[in-house]
Design a protein around this motif. Structure first.
Motif, PDB file in Angstrom:
ATOM      1  N   ILE A 184      19.389  78.495  35.577  1.00 43.81           N
ATOM      2  CA  ILE A 184      20.801  78.702  35.272  1.00 43.81           C
ATOM      3  C   ILE A 184      21.071  80.451  35.421  1.00 43.81           C
ATOM      4  O   ILE A 184      22.106  81.073  35.748  1.00 43.81           O
ATOM      5  CB  ILE A 184      20.866  78.532  33.547  1.00 43.81           C
ATOM      6  CG1 ILE A 184      20.797  76.950  33.842  1.00 43.81           C
ATOM      7  CG2 ILE A 184      22.095  78.768  33.179  1.00 43.81           C
ATOM      8  CD1 ILE A 184      21.534  76.280  34.578  1.00 43.81           C
ATOM      9  N   VAL A 185      19.935  81.222  35.141  1.00 38.26           N
ATOM     10  CA  VAL A 185      19.974  82.635  35.336  1.00 38.26           C
ATOM     11  C   VAL A 185      20.414  82.862  36.660  1.00 38.26           C
ATOM     12  O   VAL A 185      21.341  83.965  37.232  1.00 38.26           O
ATOM     13  CB  VAL A 185      18.908  83.283  34.818  1.00 38.26           C
ATOM     14  CG1 VAL A 185      18.811  84.884  35.334  1.00 38.26           C
ATOM     15  CG2 VAL A 185      18.781  83.133  33.474  1.00 38.26           C
ATOM     16  N   PHE A 186      19.654  82.372  37.710  1.00 41.94           N
ATOM     17  CA  PHE A 186      19.728  82.663  39.094  1.00 41.94           C
ATOM     18  C   PHE A 186      21.185  82.314  39.668  1.00 41.94           C
ATOM     19  O   PHE A 186      22.060  83.077  40.190  1.00 41.94           O
ATOM     20  CB  PHE A 186      18.809  81.645  39.981  1.00 41.94           C
ATOM     21  CG  PHE A 186      19.015  81.888  41.437  1.00 41.94           C
ATOM     22  CD1 PHE A 186      18.882  83.099  42.188  1.00 41.94           C
ATOM     23  CD2 PHE A 186      19.711  80.840  42.144  1.00 41.94           C
ATOM     24  CE1 PHE A 186      18.973  83.184  43.455  1.00 41.94           C
ATOM     25  CE2 PHE A 186      19.992  80.799  43.490  1.00 41.94           C
ATOM     26  CZ  PHE A 186      19.619  82.108  44.236  1.00 41.94           C
ATOM     27  N   GLU A 187      21.928  81.249  39.147  1.00 40.03           N
ATOM     28  CA  GLU A 187      23.403  80.952  39.569  1.00 40.03           C
ATOM     29  C   GLU A 187      24.093  81.884  38.861  1.00 40.03           C
ATOM     30  O   GLU A 187      25.168  82.097  39.357  1.00 40.03           O
ATOM     31  CB  GLU A 187      23.513  79.251  38.881  1.00 40.03           C
ATOM     32  CG  GLU A 187      24.788  78.796  39.151  1.00 40.03           C
ATOM     33  CD  GLU A 187      25.280  77.677  38.699  1.00 40.03           C
ATOM     34  OE1 GLU A 187      25.647  76.602  39.380  1.00 40.03           O
ATOM     35  OE2 GLU A 187      24.794  77.567  37.556  1.00 40.03           O
ATOM     36  N   THR A 188      24.125  82.155  37.639  1.00 39.42           N
ATOM     37  CA  THR A 188      25.005  83.333  37.117  1.00 39.42           C
ATOM     38  C   THR A 188      24.879  84.718  37.710  1.00 39.42           C
ATOM     39  O   THR A 188      25.894  85.322  38.025  1.00 39.42           O
ATOM     40  CB  THR A 188      24.545  83.455  35.557  1.00 39.42           C
ATOM     41  OG1 THR A 188      24.478  82.000  34.845  1.00 39.42           O
ATOM     42  CG2 THR A 188      25.526  84.360  34.883  1.00 39.42           C
ATOM     43  N   LEU A 189      23.642  84.995  38.072  1.00 38.93           N
ATOM     44  CA  LEU A 189      23.530  86.357  38.918  1.00 38.93           C
ATOM     45  C   LEU A 189      24.197  86.213  40.135  1.00 38.93           C
ATOM     46  O   LEU A 189      24.801  87.210  40.656  1.00 38.93           O
ATOM     47  CB  LEU A 189      21.957  86.766  39.124  1.00 38.93           C
ATOM     48  CG  LEU A 189      21.431  87.182  37.804  1.00 38.93           C
ATOM     49  CD1 LEU A 189      19.853  87.288  37.920  1.00 38.93           C
ATOM     50  CD2 LEU A 189      21.817  88.650  37.516  1.00 38.93           C
ATOM     51  N   MET A 190      24.125  84.990  40.845  1.00 43.33           N
ATOM     52  CA  MET A 190      24.670  84.814  42.052  1.00 43.33           C
ATOM     53  C   MET A 190      26.203  85.022  41.923  1.00 43.33           C
ATOM     54  O   MET A 190      27.009  85.447  42.836  1.00 43.33           O
ATOM     55  CB  MET A 190      24.471  83.369  42.840  1.00 43.33           C
ATOM     56  CG  MET A 190      22.862  83.679  43.146  1.00 43.33           C
ATOM     57  SD  MET A 190      22.645  84.721  44.515  1.00 43.33           S
ATOM     58  CE  MET A 190      23.519  83.701  46.031  1.00 43.33           C
ATOM     59  N   HIS A 191      26.944  84.469  40.755  1.00 44.41           N
ATOM     60  CA  HIS A 191      28.160  84.550  40.722  1.00 44.41           C
ATOM     61  C   HIS A 191      28.598  85.984  40.326  1.00 44.41           C
ATOM     62  O   HIS A 191      29.643  86.574  40.763  1.00 44.41           O
ATOM     63  CB  HIS A 191      28.943  83.646  39.275  1.00 44.41           C
ATOM     64  CG  HIS A 191      28.804  82.231  39.976  1.00 44.41           C
ATOM     65  ND1 HIS A 191      29.636  81.696  40.874  1.00 44.41           N
ATOM     66  CD2 HIS A 191      28.270  80.968  39.420  1.00 44.41           C
ATOM     67  CE1 HIS A 191      29.330  80.384  41.057  1.00 44.41           C
ATOM     68  NE2 HIS A 191      28.469  80.016  40.127  1.00 44.41           N
ATOM     69  N   GLU A 192      27.959  86.532  39.460  1.00 43.75           N
ATOM     70  CA  GLU A 192      28.360  87.678  38.668  1.00 43.75           C
ATOM     71  C   GLU A 192      28.042  89.013  39.405  1.00 43.75           C
ATOM     72  O   GLU A 192      28.444  90.115  39.515  1.00 43.75           O
ATOM     73  CB  GLU A 192      27.810  88.197  37.301  1.00 43.75           C
ATOM     74  CG  GLU A 192      28.214  86.970  36.331  1.00 43.75           C
ATOM     75  CD  GLU A 192      29.924  86.965  36.066  1.00 43.75           C
ATOM     76  OE1 GLU A 192      30.329  87.912  36.210  1.00 43.75           O
ATOM     77  OE2 GLU A 192      30.286  85.925  36.044  1.00 43.75           O
ATOM     78  N   ARG A 193      26.755  89.027  40.322  1.00 43.60           N
ATOM     79  CA  ARG A 193      26.176  90.312  41.193  1.00 43.60           C
ATOM     80  C   ARG A 193      25.830  91.385  40.319  1.00 43.60           C
ATOM     81  O   ARG A 193      25.809  92.460  40.768  1.00 43.60           O
ATOM     82  CB  ARG A 193      27.224  90.507  42.292  1.00 43.60           C
ATOM     83  CG  ARG A 193      27.500  89.278  43.146  1.00 43.60           C
ATOM     84  CD  ARG A 193      26.628  88.682  43.795  1.00 43.60           C
ATOM     85  NE  ARG A 193      26.920  87.593  44.831  1.00 43.60           N
ATOM     86  CZ  ARG A 193      27.522  87.419  45.678  1.00 43.60           C
ATOM     87  NH1 ARG A 193      27.469  88.578  46.311  1.00 43.60           N
ATOM     88  NH2 ARG A 193      27.678  86.213  46.495  1.00 43.60           N
ATOM     89  N   SER A 194      25.439  91.062  38.818  1.00 51.36           N
ATOM     90  CA  SER A 194      25.544  92.089  37.925  1.00 51.36           C
ATOM     91  C   SER A 194      24.402  91.635  36.944  1.00 51.36           C
ATOM     92  O   SER A 194      24.790  90.782  36.358  1.00 51.36           O
ATOM     93  CB  SER A 194      26.584  92.659  37.635  1.00 51.36           C
ATOM     94  OG  SER A 194      26.429  93.581  36.496  1.00 51.36           O
ATOM     95  N   THR A 202      23.215  97.365  45.962  1.00 50.46           N
ATOM     96  CA  THR A 202      23.825  98.296  46.730  1.00 50.46           C
ATOM     97  C   THR A 202      25.036  98.857  46.008  1.00 50.46           C
ATOM     98  O   THR A 202      26.052  98.100  45.647  1.00 50.46           O
ATOM     99  CB  THR A 202      24.409  97.228  47.938  1.00 50.46           C
ATOM    100  OG1 THR A 202      25.415  96.228  47.313  1.00 50.46           O
ATOM    101  CG2 THR A 202      23.405  96.820  48.802  1.00 50.46           C
ATOM    102  N   GLY A 203      24.845  99.965  45.643  1.00 53.59           N
ATOM    103  CA  GLY A 203      25.795 100.840  44.797  1.00 53.59           C
ATOM    104  C   GLY A 203      25.867 100.252  43.329  1.00 53.59           C
ATOM    105  O   GLY A 203      24.747 100.013  42.754  1.00 53.59           O
TER     106      GLY A 203
END
Length: 304
Positions: free
Chosen positions: A15-25, A59-60
């Motif tokens: 779930i954390v991985f999926e959320t990180l992929m959506h949010e990129r943050s 990246t930035g």
């Protein structure tokens, strides 16, 4: 990894991985999951070990996924949707006792004209549920559905996430609103000569009416653009300004008096108002109940 190995896997990590992929943050993922940033950072470290890949590289100000992360995400997201559906289908839903929170995306015209009747029905059937309304439009809808910020939305839509579902709620035509007392319907010449108000979420000064007028070599003069329908009746009162709005919005605006609605003096296309929802919640009993009520109170008879 076989199914026995799955016992060692913490589903919360996925779930954390999926959320990180959506949010990129990490920060935004922590806010979305109501967790602290250290917990998300720790989960990301465990994910990197699990998949033996950096997964997300800074990246930035944002984090970009590696090719391996994109490959995993493409396989994982549908799997999580299937798990969510399986769990949801096993649950019962009783509107009278439910304390569910529904997150719904509505365009401004729908919120203004159609939400009140829907809300009255939901309050009568399910007084314990909570509605969270998010403003949306055809540009915002895909992102809100994909991220799970809304489970269902009502608006005019174009592109949607791959797993989203959609149906037509109603077919609508524009109506002309006016507050003056001049008898008779406006001719096309009168219509083009009058000052016009436009409701535009983005602050545009043109709309589909202008495209239709251009086809016959005519144009109108916009003197006012506002971001929402609430208050439009007050703005038109005691002026010669006219506005072209969806027929269901015209019905809501004229119900209070002071405005009258009539057909436009030109042919315009019919627009489809859509209901779109997350495929993962297609069979969720609570969401199915909600969508049925949206259909009943936001749709037209032809859509039933």
């Amino acid at each position: 990894m076989n199914r026995n190995d799955l016992r060692r896997l913490d589903l919360n990590l996925l779930i954390v991985f999926e959320t990180l992929m959506h949010e990129r943050s990490v920060t935004r993922a922590a806010e979305k999951l109501f967790l602290g940033q250290p917990a998300i950072s720790a989960a990301l470290a465990r994910l990197r070990t699990l998949f033996d890949d950096p997964l997300l590289v800074r990246t930035g100000r944002s984090m970009e996924p590696t090719p391996r992360a994109q490959e995993i995400f493409a396989l994982l997201s549908p799997a999580l949707d299937s798990i969510s559906t399986a769990v949801s289908r096993a649950a019962d839903f009783d509107p009278a006792t439910s304390k569910a929170i529904f997150r719904i995306g509505l365009s401004d015209d729908v919120e203004f004209a159609l939400l009140p009747a829907l809300l009255r029905r939901l309050r009568a059937e399910a007084p314990g549920v909570v509605l969270v309304i998010r403003r949306t439009n055809y540009l915002m809808m895909p992102g809100l559905l994909a991220s799970g910020e809304i489970s269902v939305g009502v608006a005019y839509t174009e592109e949607l996430p791959a797993n989203a579902k959609r149906k037509i709620l109603r077919r609508s035509k524009a109506k002309l609103l006016r507050a003056d007392t001049v008898p008779g319907a406006l001719s096309l010449d009168d219509y083009c000569a009058r000052p016009h108000a436009l409701v535009s979420f983005a602050g545009d000064l043109t709309g589909f009416i202008d495209d239709e007028l251009a086809k016959i070599g005519r144009e109108r003069h916009i003197v006012l653009a506002v971001p929402q329908f609430n208050g439009l009746a007050t703005l038109l009162a005691e002026t010669d300004i006219v506005a072209s709005v969806p027929d269901y919005t015209a019905a809501a605006l004229t119900a209070a008096g002071g405005l009258r609605a009539e057909d436009l003096p030109l042919e315009t296309q019919t627009f489809e108002l859509h209901m779109a929802w997350r495929g993962a919640q297609d069979n969720d009993p609570a969401e199915r109940w909600l969508r049925s009520r949206i259909q009943m109170f936001c749709g037209d008879p032809d859509s039933l």
